[in-house]
Design a protein around this motif. Structure first.
Motif, PDB file in Angstrom:
ATOM      1  N   LEU A 148       0.828  -1.198   0.000  1.00 32.60           N
ATOM      2  CA  LEU A 148       0.000   0.000   0.000  1.00 32.60           C
ATOM      3  C   LEU A 148       0.866   1.253   0.000  1.00 32.60           C
ATOM      4  CD1 LEU A 148      -2.880  -0.915   2.496  1.00 32.60           C
ATOM      5  CD2 LEU A 148      -2.959  -0.855   0.004  1.00 32.60           C
ATOM      6  N   ASP A 149       1.804   1.303   0.928  1.00 36.67           N
ATOM      7  CA  ASP A 149       2.727   2.442   1.028  1.00 36.67           C
ATOM      8  C   ASP A 149       4.090   1.933   1.427  1.00 36.67           C
ATOM      9  OD1 ASP A 149       0.970   4.864   0.669  1.00 36.67           O
ATOM     10  OD2 ASP A 149      -0.057   3.922   2.355  1.00 36.67           O
ATOM     11  N   PHE A 150       5.134   2.459   0.782  1.00 39.56           N
ATOM     12  CA  PHE A 150       6.499   2.107   1.166  1.00 39.56           C
ATOM     13  C   PHE A 150       7.159   3.322   1.794  1.00 39.56           C
ATOM     14  CE2 PHE A 150      11.048   1.590   0.630  1.00 39.56           C
ATOM     15  CZ  PHE A 150      11.231   0.310   1.137  1.00 39.56           C
ATOM     16  N   ILE A 157      -1.042  -5.348   2.597  1.00 39.07           N
ATOM     17  CA  ILE A 157      -2.220  -6.186   2.786  1.00 39.07           C
ATOM     18  C   ILE A 157      -1.780  -7.642   2.721  1.00 39.07           C
ATOM     19  CG2 ILE A 157      -4.462  -6.877   1.860  1.00 39.07           C
ATOM     20  CD1 ILE A 157      -4.717  -4.163   0.580  1.00 39.07           C
ATOM     21  N   SER A 158      -2.178  -8.410   3.730  1.00 40.14           N
ATOM     22  CA  SER A 158      -1.930  -9.848   3.718  1.00 40.14           C
ATOM     23  C   SER A 158      -3.278 -10.554   3.598  1.00 40.14           C
ATOM     24  CB  SER A 158      -1.227 -10.278   5.011  1.00 40.14           C
ATOM     25  OG  SER A 158      -2.114 -10.148   6.119  1.00 40.14           O
ATOM     26  N   PHE A 180      -3.019 -11.793  -5.397  1.00 35.20           N
ATOM     27  CA  PHE A 180      -3.881 -12.726  -4.671  1.00 35.20           C
ATOM     28  C   PHE A 180      -5.071 -11.976  -4.091  1.00 35.20           C
ATOM     29  CE2 PHE A 180      -0.924 -11.182  -1.430  1.00 35.20           C
ATOM     30  CZ  PHE A 180      -1.759 -10.904  -0.346  1.00 35.20           C
ATOM     31  N   LEU A 181      -6.115 -12.719  -3.758  1.00 33.38           N
ATOM     32  CA  LEU A 181      -7.296 -12.171  -3.112  1.00 33.38           C
ATOM     33  C   LEU A 181      -7.256 -12.572  -1.639  1.00 33.38           C
ATOM     34  CD1 LEU A 181     -10.060 -10.780  -3.245  1.00 33.38           C
ATOM     35  CD2 LEU A 181     -11.056 -12.999  -3.836  1.00 33.38           C
ATOM     36  N   PRO A 182      -7.196 -11.613  -0.714  1.00 34.36           N
ATOM     37  CA  PRO A 182      -7.152 -11.950   0.707  1.00 34.36           C
ATOM     38  C   PRO A 182      -8.316 -12.846   1.126  1.00 34.36           C
ATOM     39  CG  PRO A 182      -6.628  -9.640   0.412  1.00 34.36           C
ATOM     40  CD  PRO A 182      -7.086 -10.148  -0.938  1.00 34.36           C
ATOM     41  N   ALA A 268     -15.553  -9.230  -1.939  1.00 35.44           N
ATOM     42  CA  ALA A 268     -14.245  -9.405  -2.581  1.00 35.44           C
ATOM     43  C   ALA A 268     -13.830  -8.168  -3.369  1.00 35.44           C
ATOM     44  CB  ALA A 268     -14.269 -10.629  -3.500  1.00 35.44           C
ATOM     45  N   ASP A 269     -14.799  -7.434  -3.902  1.00 37.31           N
ATOM     46  CA  ASP A 269     -14.485  -6.277  -4.737  1.00 37.31           C
ATOM     47  C   ASP A 269     -14.014  -5.068  -3.943  1.00 37.31           C
ATOM     48  OD1 ASP A 269     -14.778  -7.287  -7.309  1.00 37.31           O
ATOM     49  OD2 ASP A 269     -16.949  -7.076  -7.255  1.00 37.31           O
ATOM     50  N   ALA A 270     -13.877  -5.215  -2.623  1.00 31.20           N
ATOM     51  CA  ALA A 270     -13.311  -4.129  -1.816  1.00 31.20           C
ATOM     52  C   ALA A 270     -11.803  -3.998  -2.031  1.00 31.20           C
ATOM     53  CB  ALA A 270     -13.595  -4.373  -0.332  1.00 31.20           C
ATOM     54  N   LEU A 271     -11.139  -5.061  -2.488  1.00 27.61           N
ATOM     55  CA  LEU A 271      -9.674  -5.041  -2.563  1.00 27.61           C
ATOM     56  C   LEU A 271      -9.116  -3.907  -3.430  1.00 27.61           C
ATOM     57  CD1 LEU A 271      -6.940  -6.262  -1.812  1.00 27.61           C
ATOM     58  CD2 LEU A 271      -7.158  -7.762  -3.800  1.00 27.61           C
ATOM     59  N   PRO A 272      -9.488  -3.785  -4.708  1.00 29.57           N
ATOM     60  CA  PRO A 272      -8.882  -2.718  -5.512  1.00 29.57           C
ATOM     61  C   PRO A 272      -9.205  -1.327  -4.991  1.00 29.57           C
ATOM     62  CG  PRO A 272     -10.658  -3.780  -6.718  1.00 29.57           C
ATOM     63  CD  PRO A 272     -10.395  -4.621  -5.516  1.00 29.57           C
ATOM     64  N   LEU A 273     -10.374  -1.148  -4.399  1.00 34.33           N
ATOM     65  CA  LEU A 273     -10.735   0.151  -3.845  1.00 34.33           C
ATOM     66  C   LEU A 273      -9.826   0.498  -2.669  1.00 34.33           C
ATOM     67  CD1 LEU A 273     -14.609  -0.279  -3.912  1.00 34.33           C
ATOM     68  CD2 LEU A 273     -13.225   1.018  -5.515  1.00 34.33           C
ATOM     69  N   LEU A 274      -9.550  -0.494  -1.846  1.00 39.95           N
ATOM     70  CA  LEU A 274      -8.680  -0.280  -0.688  1.00 39.95           C
ATOM     71  C   LEU A 274      -7.254   0.034  -1.119  1.00 39.95           C
ATOM     72  CD1 LEU A 274      -8.613  -0.326   2.406  1.00 39.95           C
ATOM     73  CD2 LEU A 274      -8.023  -2.745   2.269  1.00 39.95           C
TER      74      LEU A 274
END
Length: 305
Positions: A148-150, A157-158, A180-182, A268-274
């Motif tokens: 997410l941020d370096f 995200i794991s 991968f999908l958490p 599941a579709d929350a991942l790219p938004l996050l």
């Protein structure tokens, strides 16, 4: 992409199913499906049946070719019908438009990831938002994560969480890792029984995923839906989690298949938004992705000036 069919049987049944699943008029579903298959409209599509060599059925394709075709079709159908491509993928999964390949959860995950790679989550540089890496930290060495941020702090995200680590604990591998999908976004933690006997499966964050009615029918649920609960049961506890136990993960996947739920929930579709969220850098969590998802699916109307 243009798909060819020997007759109208599959397209007609698929359009009816898709329209019913997405709450669309049959004519809208037919024309959207026709355009997604490479035709101008349903009329042109209907005239094409039997005119060319039929496209290979899903069960005749290698896995990679199957995933590629289904992700292209899901993206195109979502665009043509004006719906989320995740909803289009779900509607297509049981429509049997292009074959009778068994419906498997792992295939649906692969299709969803392929959709994201082609649209909202393209491959990026090693230390940029959305990059794939590994943890180099005590007890979690080699665990895959999404960046997410370096920096200081570094956030990733794991399968189980959004976590903050030291910058030296994030490793960008020389060979690119697959997205991968958490598991926390699609595997059930338990189920609620409603007063009418229906069972609602919920995530580790107690967000509804699926409703399984007594007649065996299935409903894909919005994760912010309020559920009236009569009884609650859990399928596992935090002493043994699916992200740390391959056998438990496999058992949950087998249960989902047995319940007729080998697809992906809306959550599941929350991942790219996050991954793309920047407003609350230090307050991210997988559960907060639901707020972003609700906003994306139900945009707040802009007040008139």
């Amino acid at each position: 992409m243009r798909l060819c069919f020997p007759n109208s049987t599959r397209p007609k049944k698929a359009a009816k199913h898709i329209g019913g699943e997405l709450g669309l008029a049959l004519s809208a579903a037919q024309n959207g499906l026709a355009r997604a298959c490479g035709y101008r409209d349903w009329h042109e599509f209907n005239r094409s049946f039997g005119a060319d060599t039929p496209s290979a059925l899903d069960q005749e394709l290698e896995h990679h070719a199957f995933v590629e075709r289904q992700s292209d079709l899901s993206l195109a159908l979502g665009r043509e019908l004006g719906v989320q491509d995740g909803d289009a993928q779900y509607a297509l999964s049981a429509a049997r438009l292009t074959g009778d390949r068994p419906l498997l959860l792992n295939d649906q995950i692969a299709i969803r990831l392929s959709c994201w790679r082609k649209s909202v989550l393209p491959v990026v540089g090693a230390r940029r938002r959305g990059a794939m890496g590994k943890l180099k930290t005590r007890g979690r060495n080699g665990e895959p994560v999404i960046l997410l941020d370096f920096g200081r702090p570094t956030q990733v995200i794991s399968h189980q969480e959004v976590t903050t680590i030291a910058d030296f604990e994030y490793v960008a591998p020389r060979t690119s890792l697959p997205l991968f999908l958490p598991m926390r976004l699609y595997l059930p933690y338990g189920y609620w029984t409603e007063p009418d006997g229906s069972e609602v499966f919920f995530s580790r964050d107690y967000k509804p995923l699926w409703r399984l009615r007594k007649d065996g029918s299935v409903e894909r649920l919005e994760p912010w839906l309020w559920i009236k609960v009569k009884e609650e049961k859990h399928l596992w506890d935090d002493a043994r989690t699916p992200w740390h136990s391959a056998s438990l993960k496999r058992s949950l996947e087998e249960r989902l298949a047995g319940w007729g739920l080998p697809a992906l929930p809306i959550l599941a579709d929350a991942l790219p938004l996050l991954i793309h969220e920047t407003a609350h850098r230090l307050d991210r969590s997988l559960i907060n992705g639901i707020t972003l998802l609700e906003r994306a699916r139900k945009p707040v109307p802009v007040a008139a000036a």
